[in-house]
Design an enzyme around this catalytic site. Structure first.
Site, PDB file in Angstrom:
ATOM      1  N   CYS A   1       3.492   3.896   6.356  1.00 58.02           N
ATOM      2  CA  CYS A   1       2.845   3.343   5.325  1.00 58.02           C
ATOM      3  C   CYS A   1       2.456   2.006   5.441  1.00 58.02           C
ATOM      4  O   CYS A   1       3.253   0.981   5.670  1.00 58.02           O
ATOM      5  CB  CYS A   1       3.675   3.573   4.156  1.00 58.02           C
ATOM      6  SG  CYS A   1       2.890   2.915   2.589  1.00 58.02           S
TER       7      CYS A   1
ATOM      8  N   CYS B   1      -2.947  -8.084  -3.216  1.00 54.94           N
ATOM      9  CA  CYS B   1      -3.963  -7.242  -3.375  1.00 54.94           C
ATOM     10  C   CYS B   1      -4.808  -7.648  -4.610  1.00 54.94           C
ATOM     11  O   CYS B   1      -4.302  -8.340  -5.406  1.00 54.94           O
ATOM     12  CB  CYS B   1      -3.203  -5.985  -4.020  1.00 54.94           C
ATOM     13  SG  CYS B   1      -4.488  -4.673  -3.988  1.00 54.94           S
TER      14      CYS B   1
ATOM     15  N   CYS C   1      -2.967  -3.496 -10.366  1.00 54.88           N
ATOM     16  CA  CYS C   1      -2.359  -2.605 -11.290  1.00 54.88           C
ATOM     17  C   CYS C   1      -1.174  -3.309 -11.832  1.00 54.88           C
ATOM     18  O   CYS C   1      -0.401  -3.814 -11.442  1.00 54.88           O
ATOM     19  CB  CYS C   1      -2.033  -1.435 -10.155  1.00 54.88           C
ATOM     20  SG  CYS C   1      -3.467  -0.939  -9.237  1.00 54.88           S
TER      21      CYS C   1
ATOM     22  N   CYS D   1       5.776  -0.455  -3.401  1.00 52.87           N
ATOM     23  CA  CYS D   1       4.797  -1.275  -2.728  1.00 52.87           C
ATOM     24  C   CYS D   1       5.080  -3.015  -3.131  1.00 52.87           C
ATOM     25  O   CYS D   1       4.928  -3.303  -4.414  1.00 52.87           O
ATOM     26  CB  CYS D   1       3.422  -0.866  -3.260  1.00 52.87           C
ATOM     27  SG  CYS D   1       2.279  -1.910  -2.760  1.00 52.87           S
TER      28      CYS D   1
ATOM     29  N   GLU E   1       4.014  -6.016   3.766  1.00 55.53           N
ATOM     30  CA  GLU E   1       5.160  -4.994   4.016  1.00 55.53           C
ATOM     31  C   GLU E   1       4.571  -3.712   5.231  1.00 55.53           C
ATOM     32  O   GLU E   1       3.360  -3.251   5.123  1.00 55.53           O
ATOM     33  CB  GLU E   1       5.463  -4.382   2.984  1.00 55.53           C
ATOM     34  CG  GLU E   1       6.234  -5.462   1.995  1.00 55.53           C
ATOM     35  CD  GLU E   1       6.653  -4.953   0.541  1.00 55.53           C
ATOM     36  OE1 GLU E   1       7.299  -5.709  -0.130  1.00 55.53           O
ATOM     37  OE2 GLU E   1       6.310  -3.656   0.283  1.00 55.53           O
TER      38      GLU E   1
ATOM     39  N   GLU F   1      -6.257  -2.931  -1.205  1.00 49.87           N
ATOM     40  CA  GLU F   1      -7.154  -1.983  -1.426  1.00 49.87           C
ATOM     41  C   GLU F   1      -7.988  -1.635  -0.134  1.00 49.87           C
ATOM     42  O   GLU F   1      -8.776  -2.560   0.043  1.00 49.87           O
ATOM     43  CB  GLU F   1      -8.096  -2.208  -2.572  1.00 49.87           C
ATOM     44  CG  GLU F   1      -9.429  -1.502  -2.824  1.00 49.87           C
ATOM     45  CD  GLU F   1      -9.172   0.211  -2.819  1.00 49.87           C
ATOM     46  OE1 GLU F   1      -8.459   0.524  -3.595  1.00 49.87           O
ATOM     47  OE2 GLU F   1      -9.850   0.821  -1.951  1.00 49.87           O
TER      48      GLU F   1
ATOM     49  N   CYS G   1       2.368  -2.343 -10.291  1.00 44.09           N
ATOM     50  CA  CYS G   1       2.931  -2.849  -8.891  1.00 44.09           C
ATOM     51  C   CYS G   1       2.964  -4.304  -8.765  1.00 44.09           C
ATOM     52  O   CYS G   1       2.417  -5.146  -9.088  1.00 44.09           O
ATOM     53  CB  CYS G   1       1.617  -2.449  -8.435  1.00 44.09           C
ATOM     54  SG  CYS G   1       1.380  -2.923  -6.430  1.00 44.09           S
TER      55      CYS G   1
ATOM     56  N   LEU H   1      -5.318   7.876  -8.968  1.00 41.87           N
ATOM     57  CA  LEU H   1      -6.006   8.143 -10.429  1.00 41.87           C
ATOM     58  C   LEU H   1      -4.883   7.536 -11.513  1.00 41.87           C
ATOM     59  O   LEU H   1      -5.585   6.870 -12.268  1.00 41.87           O
ATOM     60  CB  LEU H   1      -5.939   9.851 -10.699  1.00 41.87           C
ATOM     61  CG  LEU H   1      -7.133  10.215 -11.345  1.00 41.87           C
ATOM     62  CD1 LEU H   1      -8.422   9.624 -11.168  1.00 41.87           C
ATOM     63  CD2 LEU H   1      -7.345  11.614 -11.537  1.00 41.87           C
TER      64      LEU H   1
HETATM   65  S1  SF4 Z   1      -1.044  -0.169  -6.706  1.00 42.29           S
HETATM   66 FE1  SF4 Z   1      -2.289  -0.603  -4.800  1.00 42.29          FE
HETATM   67  S2  SF4 Z   1      -4.354  -1.018  -5.632  1.00 42.29           S
HETATM   68 FE2  SF4 Z   1      -2.793  -1.565  -7.249  1.00 42.29          FE
HETATM   69  S3  SF4 Z   1      -2.106  -3.612  -7.118  1.00 42.29           S
HETATM   70 FE3  SF4 Z   1      -0.738  -2.221  -5.920  1.00 42.29          FE
HETATM   71  S4  SF4 Z   1      -1.522  -2.321  -3.793  1.00 42.29           S
HETATM   72 FE4  SF4 Z   1      -3.064  -2.962  -5.090  1.00 42.29          FE
END
Ligand code: SF4
Length: 355
Positions: A113, A120, A124, A341, A100, A168, A127, A223
């Site tokens: 962006c 990824c 997280c 995301c 994306e 990342e 996400c 953070l």
């Molecule tokens: S927030 Fe960023 S680092 Fe965390 S899983 Fe999603 S894309 Fe990856």
């Protein structure tokens, strides 16, 4: 090296000479693509017909294929770009590697962006991008191509770039820093270094390497929690580095570059948005030259997190400001096109699987 966007002026000059073209053609091609935003070799009128045909055959400008293009009511534009399957070399039409990329217009800026990886590895908990893990790294050219595609949507040139899409960025260090070189270069997209932000969950060794990178870009740390135990429940890779270790690397980054650090703090209702979290965050922030962006969570279907209440967001910000911490609430953009995301890619993949 496969596509045009992987090239520097020197490497393209060499490519031209090796393919029977004059070396100065490289400058002409760079001018067409970056200055004039032309990606169809047939329109490059100062090249001979033979050389235009050679470019079509041997040097594709875009490597990707547009799979989806969504426009939100606030003007945010989100593209889903499919990449060739590296095992077959065939273009991806529906399923397969895709990323994306989002254009966020505002009063005086056009922010791209971009994604740095396919999927990824961090995973997280809140996400969509991390749900299926890492499928691969993007090349420098694929990162530059995302910005170039957004620049030619007809909405204006990209003025700012944030590496806050999928992936990342510091886990794909060489490609990301090479892409930044092209984004910044006068022969490339000419975007100021200070208008380029790399957002990381905080990898201390990579932050120190970035401090040695010659361009003074902005470093943002995701953070999302003011203490390690909570942070590790939200960000699995937080187990690799404690918050004090990350802050040490941030102080070194500031000393080396003079650039204030940005801390990104995603507010999740009832999880990390209480006043005591704000007080702990203020204590951390007071040890680093920084500012804090507070971001309201955009819900992801199937994930157990909720958007914070407006009153709690305001109290959180006031608690920080009362302690003389520079904290801004960032507007959520593109909610009606699933702009958080990884959501478009995920919904696209699920739609493919259901057909
Ligand atoms: S927030 Fe960023 S680092 Fe965390 S899983 Fe999603 S894309 Fe990856």
């Amino acid at each position: 090296m496969s596509g045009f966007f992987e090239h520097t002026p020197d490497s393209l000059r060499e490519w031209c000479v090796n393919h029977g073209m004059p070396g100065f053609a490289a400058k002409q091609i760079f001018d067409w693509v970056y200055a004039k935003q032309v990606v169809d070799p047939a329109l490059m009128s100062n090249l001979s017909a033979n050389h235009r045909a050679l470019l079509v055959e041997a040097l594709p400008i875009d490597q990707g294929h547009l799979l989806a293009d969504q426009c939100a009511s606030d003007g945010t534009r989100k593209l889903l770009v499919g990449w060739k399957d590296s095992s077959t070399g065939l273009p991806v039409l529906h399923e397969g590697p895709s990323t994306e990329t989002v254009l966020i217009p505002s009063d005086n800026r056009m922010t791209a962006c971009v994604s740095s990886q396919i999927g990824c590895p961090v995973g997280c908990a809140f996400c969509a991008s991390g749900l299926d893990g890492l499928e691969g790294n993007l090349s420098a050219g694929q990162i530059v191509e995302q910005v170039h595609r957004l620049s030619r949507l007809g909405l204006g040139r990209v003025t700012n770039v944030v590496f806050m899409g999928m992936g990342e960025p510091l886990a794909n260090f060489a490609a990301v820093t090479n892409a930044i070189t092209t984004l910044n270069a006068s022969w490339g997209l000419g975007i100021g270094a200070r208008k380029i932000t790399v957002s990381t969950i905080g990898l201390p060794e990579a932050i120190r390497r970035l401090a040695e990178f010659p361009l003074p870009i902005t470093l943002a740390i995701s953070l999302h929690a003011p203490e390690d135990s909570l942070r590790r429940t939200l960000i699995p890779w937080a187990a690799h580095a404690s918050i004090p270790e990350i802050l040490d690397a941030c102080r070194e980054y500031f000393d080396a570059t003079g650039r204030e650090i940005t801390f990104e703090y995603l507010l999740l209702r009832g999880v990390n948005d209480r006043p005591h979290h704000a007080r702990m965050l203020a204590d951390l922030a007071s040890t680093v030259r920084c500012n804090i962006n507070l971001i309201r969570y955009n819900e992801v279907p199937g994930l157990p997190f909720d958007r914070p209440a407006d009153i709690d967001v305001r109290i959180f910000q006031e608690t920080l400001r009362d302690r003389r911490i520079n904290a801004h609430i960032r507007a959520s953009r593109g909610r009606d096109i699933a702009a958080a995301c990884g959501q478009l890619r995920r919904s696209h993949t699920q739609a493919d699987q259901s057909t």
